[in-house]
Design a protein around this motif. Structure first.
Motif, mmCIF file in Angstrom:
data_model
loop_
_atom_site.group_PDB
_atom_site.id
_atom_site.type_symbol
_atom_site.label_atom_id
_atom_site.label_comp_id
_atom_site.label_asym_id
_atom_site.label_seq_id
_atom_site.Cartn_x
_atom_site.Cartn_y
_atom_site.Cartn_z
ATOM 1 N N MET A 32 0.839 -1.189 0.000
ATOM 2 C CA MET A 32 0.000 0.000 0.000
ATOM 3 C C MET A 32 0.878 1.244 0.000
ATOM 4 O O MET A 32 1.878 1.323 0.709
ATOM 5 C CB MET A 32 -0.914 0.001 1.226
ATOM 6 N N GLY A 33 0.502 2.209 -0.812
ATOM 7 C CA GLY A 33 1.292 3.418 -0.944
ATOM 8 C C GLY A 33 2.119 3.398 -2.210
ATOM 9 O O GLY A 33 2.102 2.428 -2.979
ATOM 10 N N SER A 34 2.845 4.472 -2.459
ATOM 11 C CA SER A 34 3.651 4.585 -3.674
ATOM 12 C C SER A 34 5.132 4.628 -3.334
ATOM 13 O O SER A 34 5.520 5.124 -2.275
ATOM 14 C CB SER A 34 3.264 5.854 -4.440
ATOM 15 N N GLY A 74 -9.206 7.907 -6.352
ATOM 16 C CA GLY A 74 -9.405 7.637 -7.777
ATOM 17 C C GLY A 74 -9.372 8.821 -8.703
ATOM 18 O O GLY A 74 -9.234 8.651 -9.914
ATOM 19 N N GLY A 75 -9.539 10.041 -8.165
ATOM 20 C CA GLY A 75 -9.568 11.198 -9.041
ATOM 21 C C GLY A 75 -10.846 11.254 -9.857
ATOM 22 O O GLY A 75 -11.658 10.328 -9.855
ATOM 23 N N SER A 76 -11.035 12.355 -10.569
ATOM 24 C CA SER A 76 -12.313 12.577 -11.249
ATOM 25 C C SER A 76 -12.152 13.214 -12.621
ATOM 26 O O SER A 76 -11.041 13.499 -13.068
ATOM 27 C CB SER A 76 -13.187 13.502 -10.385
ATOM 28 N N TRP A 77 -13.301 13.471 -13.231
ATOM 29 C CA TRP A 77 -13.356 14.146 -14.528
ATOM 30 C C TRP A 77 -12.757 15.556 -14.471
ATOM 31 O O TRP A 77 -12.372 16.105 -15.509
ATOM 32 C CB TRP A 77 -14.810 14.245 -14.998
ATOM 33 N N ASP A 78 -12.634 16.101 -13.282
ATOM 34 C CA ASP A 78 -12.128 17.464 -13.121
ATOM 35 C C ASP A 78 -10.687 17.495 -12.619
ATOM 36 O O ASP A 78 -10.201 18.536 -12.198
ATOM 37 C CB ASP A 78 -13.042 18.225 -12.151
ATOM 38 N N VAL A 111 -3.622 12.875 -10.150
ATOM 39 C CA VAL A 111 -4.573 12.613 -9.062
ATOM 40 C C VAL A 111 -5.266 11.276 -9.249
ATOM 41 O O VAL A 111 -5.849 10.728 -8.316
ATOM 42 C CB VAL A 111 -5.596 13.762 -8.961
ATOM 43 N N LEU A 112 -5.187 10.721 -10.460
ATOM 44 C CA LEU A 112 -5.839 9.458 -10.769
ATOM 45 C C LEU A 112 -4.965 8.246 -10.465
ATOM 46 O O LEU A 112 -5.384 7.102 -10.650
ATOM 47 C CB LEU A 112 -6.235 9.410 -12.250
ATOM 48 N N ARG A 113 -3.740 8.469 -9.995
ATOM 49 C CA ARG A 113 -2.855 7.346 -9.688
ATOM 50 C C ARG A 113 -3.482 6.421 -8.631
ATOM 51 O O ARG A 113 -4.210 6.868 -7.761
ATOM 52 C CB ARG A 113 -1.507 7.869 -9.190
ATOM 53 N N SER A 114 -3.146 5.157 -8.680
ATOM 54 C CA SER A 114 -3.740 4.166 -7.769
ATOM 55 C C SER A 114 -3.495 4.487 -6.307
ATOM 56 O O SER A 114 -4.314 4.156 -5.445
ATOM 57 C CB SER A 114 -3.199 2.766 -8.086
ATOM 58 N N SER A 115 -2.366 5.112 -5.984
ATOM 59 C CA SER A 115 -2.012 5.392 -4.594
ATOM 60 C C SER A 115 -2.343 6.813 -4.151
ATOM 61 O O SER A 115 -2.132 7.155 -2.989
ATOM 62 C CB SER A 115 -0.507 5.146 -4.369
ATOM 63 N N ALA A 116 -2.850 7.639 -5.054
ATOM 64 C CA ALA A 116 -3.127 9.030 -4.714
ATOM 65 C C ALA A 116 -4.284 9.129 -3.724
ATOM 66 O O ALA A 116 -5.290 8.422 -3.853
ATOM 67 C CB ALA A 116 -3.443 9.832 -5.966
ATOM 68 N N ARG A 117 -4.146 10.010 -2.729
ATOM 69 C CA ARG A 117 -5.149 10.189 -1.680
ATOM 70 C C ARG A 117 -5.633 11.646 -1.677
ATOM 71 O O ARG A 117 -4.853 12.568 -1.869
ATOM 72 C CB ARG A 117 -4.553 9.866 -0.313
#
Length: 322
Positions: free
Chosen positions: A51-53, A254-258, A263-269
């Motif tokens: 877990m984590g990057s 997960g990040g978004s359309w905006d 921000v969409l990286r698997s480990s991003a919080r």
């Protein structure tokens, strides 16, 4: 409380391609009683992951470490983000749809407080049928899960932050489930550069290796955890969960359309804050809706080993302060 999250006595193994294929066969379609609506659940195998990057990952943030090996029990996860079609069944004005349920279920769901639609369109005019539900608070998403559990007879909840990341990585150890090459992201995610200023219907991009859609982008997703910058240092390595004690901050993933691709990286919080409610004129502000979170939705999970009635009651008491 770990039992309420779906514990298992066996030691979690490393995940292999073969056992993932076996688990996929056990996925199921949930039919919502008294309606013609269904949703698909994918069985995520028990296993361990980092877990984590890593410190070498581009755009890594300090709260994504230090990396930690985490073991998780098996659980089912929604193949797609929860859509408006399903979420609006939970509204007060749709209560009559369920009047013919068996008495035991009807008594329970009638006792669950439910929201009416907000004054403003929570979809911001971006579309509803087949689109992910957005703008609800984490509290609202949790009450929906309790309602859904009562209607279907199967225990549903939000994923823990660890469960979410494990499912998003889907056996990979790269920035995205498709690798580190961000040039491929248009095939897998709806995000700032390709979204045309709005979200898309669920499932319009390619799935991750475990068959989950929109884990990168489209809408960010609520998790069960309170946000702590040092979460990896303070939680147990088996089924970790930072139990919520405040309305904010909570973790969205997960990040978004905006959002930009990083921000969409698997480990991003991402930590929630009162800014999500800044235009709400009510005193106190709504428990159900955020006026400024048209980029956050959620998906549901269900433990493979279902908690008993007492464990479920304890869980709802903890997360909803009942």
């Amino acid at each position: 409380m770990l039992l309420a999250l779906g514990s298992c006595k066996s030691t979690a193994p490393s995940v292999s391609e073969s056992n993932v294929k076996d688990f996929v066969k056990e996925s199921y379609v949930e039919e919502i009683p008294a309606t013609d609506l269904t949703f698909e659940m994918v069985l995520i195998p028990e296993g361990k992951f980092m877990m984590g990057s890593p410190e070498s990952e581009a755009n890594r943030k300090a709260d994504e470490g230090p990396r930690k090996e985490v073991a998780l029990d098996a659980f089912y996860m929604g193949k797609y983000e929860v859509t408006w079609d399903v979420f609006e069944l939970f509204f007060k004005q749709n209560q009559e749809l369920f009047k013919d349920l068996e008495v035991s279920k009807l008594d329970v769901i009638d006792a669950i407080t439910r929201p009416s639609p907000p004054y403003e369109d929570p979809s911001y005019g971006m579309g509803k049928s087949g689109y992910p539900a957005i703008s609800m608070s984490a509290y609202s998403a949790l009450v929906f899960c309790k309602w859904l559990s009562s209607v279907t007879g199967k225990f549903y909840r939000l994923p823990t932050e660890a469960e979410w990341e494990y499912a998003a990585k889907a056996g990979t150890d790269t920035a995205y489930s498709f690798g580190d090459d961000v040039s491929k992201i248009d095939d897998y995610a709806v995000y700032y550069k390709n979204a045309n200023n709005q979200y898309a219907k669920v499932g319009t991009k390619l799935p991750n290796p475990w068959g989950l859609y929109d884990m990168h982008g489209n809408v960010a997703e609520w998790t069960l955890d309170e946000y702590k910058e040092n979460a990896y240092a303070i939680t147990d390595p088996k089924n970790p969960w930072v139990q919520p004690t405040v309305i904010h901050p909570r973790v969205a993933r997960g990040g978004s359309w905006d959002d930009d691709a990083d921000v969409l990286r698997s480990s991003a919080r991402v930590a929630s804050s009162l800014k999500l409610q800044k235009r709400d004129p009510q005193i106190p502000k709504s428990f159900w809706w955020n006026t400024d979170s048209n980029f956050i939705g959620f998906r549901v999970v269900s433990p493979k080993v279902q908690p008993n009635t007492e464990e479920q009651a304890q869980f709802w008491q903890t997360v909803l302060d009942e």
